[in-house]
Scaffold this active site. Structure first.
Site, mmCIF file in Angstrom:
data_model
loop_
_atom_site.group_PDB
_atom_site.id
_atom_site.type_symbol
_atom_site.label_atom_id
_atom_site.label_comp_id
_atom_site.label_asym_id
_atom_site.label_seq_id
_atom_site.Cartn_x
_atom_site.Cartn_y
_atom_site.Cartn_z
ATOM 1 N N ASP A 148 0.852 -1.390 -0.162
ATOM 2 C CA ASP A 148 0.058 0.054 -0.121
ATOM 3 C C ASP A 148 0.736 1.264 -0.106
ATOM 4 O OD1 ASP A 148 -2.407 -1.444 0.101
ATOM 5 O OD2 ASP A 148 -2.672 -1.378 2.076
ATOM 6 N N ARG A 194 -6.575 0.353 0.890
ATOM 7 C CA ARG A 194 -7.748 0.630 1.931
ATOM 8 C C ARG A 194 -7.863 2.122 1.922
ATOM 9 N NH1 ARG A 194 -6.291 -2.242 6.171
ATOM 10 N NH2 ARG A 194 -5.195 -0.410 6.979
ATOM 11 N N GLU A 243 -9.486 -0.389 -4.345
ATOM 12 C CA GLU A 243 -10.615 -1.028 -3.611
ATOM 13 C C GLU A 243 -11.237 0.042 -2.488
ATOM 14 O OE1 GLU A 243 -8.878 -4.574 -1.808
ATOM 15 O OE2 GLU A 243 -7.285 -3.208 -0.590
ATOM 16 N N LEU A 300 -3.071 -11.475 -6.485
ATOM 17 C CA LEU A 300 -2.037 -11.617 -7.672
ATOM 18 C C LEU A 300 -0.927 -10.566 -7.381
ATOM 19 C CD1 LEU A 300 -3.920 -12.811 -10.442
ATOM 20 C CD2 LEU A 300 -2.273 -14.127 -9.308
#
Length: 400
Positions: A148, A194, A243, A300
């Site tokens: 991230d 996130r 996402e 992945l």
């Protein structure tokens, strides 16, 4: 222990795995060996260690060849966990930490290193704080890791460059696949992230039509209008999206699709974020009447060692090695870090930062690196990520 006893380092891995986390582990072992110290691994993070599960790494990885193989092995070789240590003033916390420190003492550990992301730095911060409270000689060092790329105090985190390389490659390939038919279509590629859009932003290297990040709230009407505008000049629209994208009122779009009872993890995060791409594909199909597809890259992007960035693996190794060296030199409650000192040629310097300045904070993509309408990233972002991923496959470069 006797004053001349061999130093011992305990090391664990925590949180989501990456293509580079084992390179950091290899670096810790290598750094310890250089100093004549032993290394012991936690099986399944701090949670496994507290259950008595460890492995002698000098026996499991006896030579340089084993370390080199480990350096290029994806996922967390020691196993991982998501285990939140109690706040020091919480009920029962003193008993928990007394047992933990008794286990450290029983193992004869001089230092504890934890390889992970934001939540792992929280673990190091709490252990270090309790150690200081009881005047423990044990040193605690965090080794950064997260695809991230949202840790503060560091230019970029190990794991990010490899994941970004996979994302850029995959989005390029998906775009070619989507463009084979002479009809209007929109493909949403869902990418992990996130709270910050660093990984989705790396798709800019594949030239998607739109890039959606959590840092800017998504207006569905504006998105549909923008896609309709792109349709005026081309048939196929590719949208790279995080996402973690949110609605104008601050809610995750993933909440619209999450299954009932999904719940949250130990750190309070929604346990499953997948689904916003499917939701948006449905919205666009209904409103524009075109073909749509949602592609979730899912795990992945964090385990694709065939797309690993050599720079990422090298830096992950060096951060692990520096962590071992720093701990044995007496440093504690720190996170290993790196600072970019140049882009042409690319160069970094290694150092340490106070882990208390890292834990429970999020590094967002700078707003000035995001396009005004919030649906793309700027050239500054591309310049930032390009050296981290290394050269993309030649066949993709020839098509971009």
């Amino acid at each position: 222990m006797a004053a001349n006893a061999t130093k011992r380092i305990l090391v664990g891995q925590s949180g989501g795995p990456t293509a580079a986390i084992n390179s950091s582990l290899a670096g810790v072992v290598a750094g310890a060996r250089e100093a004549g110290a032993e290394t012991v691994g936690m099986r399944f993070g701090i949670q496994g260690f507290l259950d008595g599960r460890t492995v002698a790494l000098d026996e499991a990885l006896p030579d340089a060849g084993d370390l080199e193989l480990l350096r290029r092995t994806p996922s967390s070789w020691l196993g991982s966990c998501r285990f939140k240590l109690p706040a020091l003033d919480a009920e029962g916390a003193d008993e928990f930490y007394r047992k933990a420190f008794a286990a450290f003492a029983d193992g004869g550990y001089d230092a504890v290193l934890y390889i992970g992301g934001n939540d792992s730095m929280d673990t190091i911060a709490k252990l270090g704080a309790y150690g200081a409270r009881i005047d423990s000689p044990i040193r605690f060092i965090g080794v950064p890791k997260t695809i991230d790329n949202d840790l503060v105090g560091i230019d970029h985190t190990p794991g990010y460059g490899s994941a970004a390389r996979f994302v850029a490659t995959a989005v390029s390939e998906v775009a070619r696949d989507a463009d084979v038919y002479d009809l209007k279509s929109v493909t949403f590629v869902e990418i992990m992230g996130r709270d910050a859009g660093w990984l989705a932003g790396s798709a800019c290297l594949a030239n998607p039509d739109l890039v959606l990040l959590p840092e800017v709230a998504l207006d569905e009407d504006a998105l549909v209008a923008r896609i309709a505008e792109v349709f005026e000049r081309k048939n196929t629209v590719v949208v790279a999206m995080s996402e973690g994208i949110r609605t104008p009122d601050g809610h995750l779009i993933a909440e619209k699709t999450v299954a009932a009872g999904t719940g949250v993890d130990e750190f309070g995060h929604l346990a499953q974020l997948s689904g916003p791409s499917r939701y948006l594909a449905g919205v666009v199909k209904e409103r524009l009447g075109c073909k749509t597809r949602a592609v979730e890259l899912s795990t992945l992007q964090r385990c694709a060692s065939h797309c690993a960035s050599d720079i990422d693996l090298d830096e992950a190794f060096e951060l692990g090695r520096h962590g071992a060296v720093a701990a044995l030199a007496g440093e504690s409650v720190k996170m290993c870090s790196l600072t970019r000192t140049g882009n042409d040629p690319y160069a970094v310097e290694y150092g340490l930062v106070d882990v208390l300045e890292v834990a429970n904070k999020v590094k967002a993509v700078p707003r000035e690196w995001i396009c005004t309408d919030g649906m793309g990233v700027t050239d500054d972002f591309a310049r930032y990520v390009t050296p981290l991923v290394g050269p993309l496959p030649a066949q993709l470069n020839s098509l971009l």
